[in-house]
Design a protein around this motif. Structure first.
Motif, PDB file in Angstrom:
ATOM      1  N   LYS B 100       0.863  -1.158   0.100  1.00 17.22           N
ATOM      2  CA  LYS B 100      -0.129  -0.086   0.154  1.00 17.22           C
ATOM      3  C   LYS B 100       0.700   1.285  -0.044  1.00 17.22           C
ATOM      4  O   LYS B 100       0.524   2.069  -0.673  1.00 17.22           O
ATOM      5  N   ILE B 103       2.099   2.122  -3.400  1.00 19.41           N
ATOM      6  CA  ILE B 103       1.159   2.866  -4.182  1.00 19.41           C
ATOM      7  C   ILE B 103       1.266   4.346  -3.815  1.00 19.41           C
ATOM      8  O   ILE B 103       1.175   5.304  -4.604  1.00 19.41           O
ATOM      9  N   ASP B 104       1.244   4.365  -2.618  1.00 21.00           N
ATOM     10  CA  ASP B 104       1.477   5.931  -1.890  1.00 21.00           C
ATOM     11  C   ASP B 104       2.551   6.550  -2.496  1.00 21.00           C
ATOM     12  O   ASP B 104       2.371   7.602  -3.114  1.00 21.00           O
ATOM     13  N   ALA B 107       2.162   7.380  -5.947  1.00 17.23           N
ATOM     14  CA  ALA B 107       1.476   8.624  -6.346  1.00 17.23           C
ATOM     15  C   ALA B 107       2.298   9.747  -6.112  1.00 17.23           C
ATOM     16  O   ALA B 107       2.335  10.550  -6.615  1.00 17.23           O
TER      17      ALA B 107
END
Lengths: 255, 142
Positions: B100, B103-104, B107
């Motif tokens: 996760k 993905i953070d 971004a």
């Protein structure tokens, strides 16, 4: 124009991905894990068992008191272990709940912050299409990377935990039964003492004593009735946890 | 497990004996002495009988405790296994949480890339700081 089509495709994938939420199996695991607080009744009844002597003491003869004190010493030591039993199962259920968690692997926050991040730079040359495409890509990554990992982790935990969990749950069940049996004897010692002494009182001379004893008799009857009901409920809930654990395990394919 | 059930059965029979004794005792207490309200049985005799009943119940409760200890013993390995499995699950959770984070970070990298694309260096500062903080926060947990 090839890139536009790729972006469009990604956007479409993103939409589809958005629809596919957590699997029914994961929500079944979450429902199982949500039963964890019911194990609290076991803890409560163990503590009640631990304090058996305090409640019996006023109703015991000197000889019976000496015997009960010795029993109490052993009971205190044993209860320290009995209380621990529930800890492992509770940790297991909580871990399962977090592993199968609904929001935990929901990447919408990340996707949104990505979109916001890009929109914050209007003159960057990136337009809505790009944002949508990136968002779709991120969702795709989230789904392909984390969802199979989640399923695999849940399966692994349940498979590894199976024998231990079932053994501990079974032991907890036996202990609850024994707490109940012990409480029955405690009740009969306490109420039996009142019942066998009351007929020897003189209704005129011992009026106050009779009134107090009868009132105590009533309160104690209510108390033991409630405890018996609570124990029965705790056993029912524990059986339900055992049952749903078995059903869940049967749903997973055997390796 | 068989031993546990044997001990429980034995204790149950002691409890049942105490129940029978209590019924007899209450029957005797309810018989009035000829010509009076007081029970036919003396208070001393009643107390002695009740003392026997209590002793039986204490013996039964002592056996229930033995059975409970037996049921809870030998579970150390099961208990340990459970705690081990749960600890491993925590590792798995940590791993997934890193995905996760990945993905953070992706971004944040993209935001940074967008900032770079504007060609205005002062716009780089915020996303760069954010990413740096994120990575710093991740490292000590490893």
């Amino acid at each position: 124009m090839k890139t536009t089509r790729v972006f469009l495709l990604l956007g479409l994938l993103a939409l589809l991905g958005g629809c596919a939420s957590s699997t029914p199996r994961m929500s079944a695991v979450r429902a199982f894990a949500a039963q964890a607080p019911q194990l609290g009744a076991y803890h409560e009844l163990t503590e009640r068992y631990r304090t058996t002597y305090q409640r019996e003491q006023p109703f015991l003869s000197a000889a019976a008191d000496a015997r009960e004190r010795e029993l109490d010493r052993q009971r205190q030591a044993a209860c320290d272990d009995f209380v621990q039993l529930q800890r492992g199962v509770q940790a297991y259920m909580q871990a399962l709940g977090r592993l199968a968690g609904d929001g935990a692997y929901d990447m919408e926050d990340q996707v949104k912050s990505l979109g916001d991040g890009i929109k914050a730079w209007p003159d960057s040359g990136l337009n809505e299409h790009h944002v949508t495409a990136y968002a779709g890509l991120t969702r795709l990554v989230a789904r392909t990377v984390t969802r199979p990992m989640q399923e695999a982790a849940v399966q692994q935990l349940m498979r590894d935990g199976r024998p231990a969990v079932q053994q501990v749950l079974e032991a907890m069940h036996i202990l609850l039964t024994l707490y109940g049996k012990t409480s029955d004897n405690e009740e009969k010692i306490v109420l039996g003492m009142l019942e066998t002494e009351l007929p020897f009182l003189d209704p005129r001379r011992d009026r106050l004593l009779m009134a107090l004893a009868r009132s105590q008799q009533h309160d104690k009857r209510v108390e033991y009735h409630l405890i018996a009901a609570r124990n029965a409920l705790a056993q029912k809930n524990l059986a339900a946890i055992e049952q749903s654990h078995r059903v869940l395990l049967d749903q997973f394919p055997t390796p | 497990m068989a031993d546990t059930h044997h001990i429980i059965a034995l204790a149950d029979s002691l409890s049942a004996c105490a129940d029978a004794l209590h019924a007899r005792l209450m029957h005797a207490i309810r018989q009035p002495a000829p010509g009076g309200q007081a029970p036919a049985i003396s208070q001393g005799a009643a107390q002695a009988l009740f003392e026997n009943e209590v002793t039986l119940r204490q013996r039964a409760n002592s056996l229930y405790l033995d059975a409970a200890r037996l049921a809870a013993s030998g579970l150390d390995s099961a208990q340990q296994q459970l705690l081990d499995v749960t600890a491993r699950a925590r590792d798995a959770i940590a791993r997934i949480d890193r995905a996760k984070d990945l993905i953070d970070i992706a971004a944040e990298l993209l935001s940074l890339g967008a900032a770079v694309a504007t060609g205005k260096p002062e716009r780089l500062v915020a996303p760069l700081e954010k990413l740096k903080h994120h990575v710093d926060a991740l490292l000590p947990t490893r």
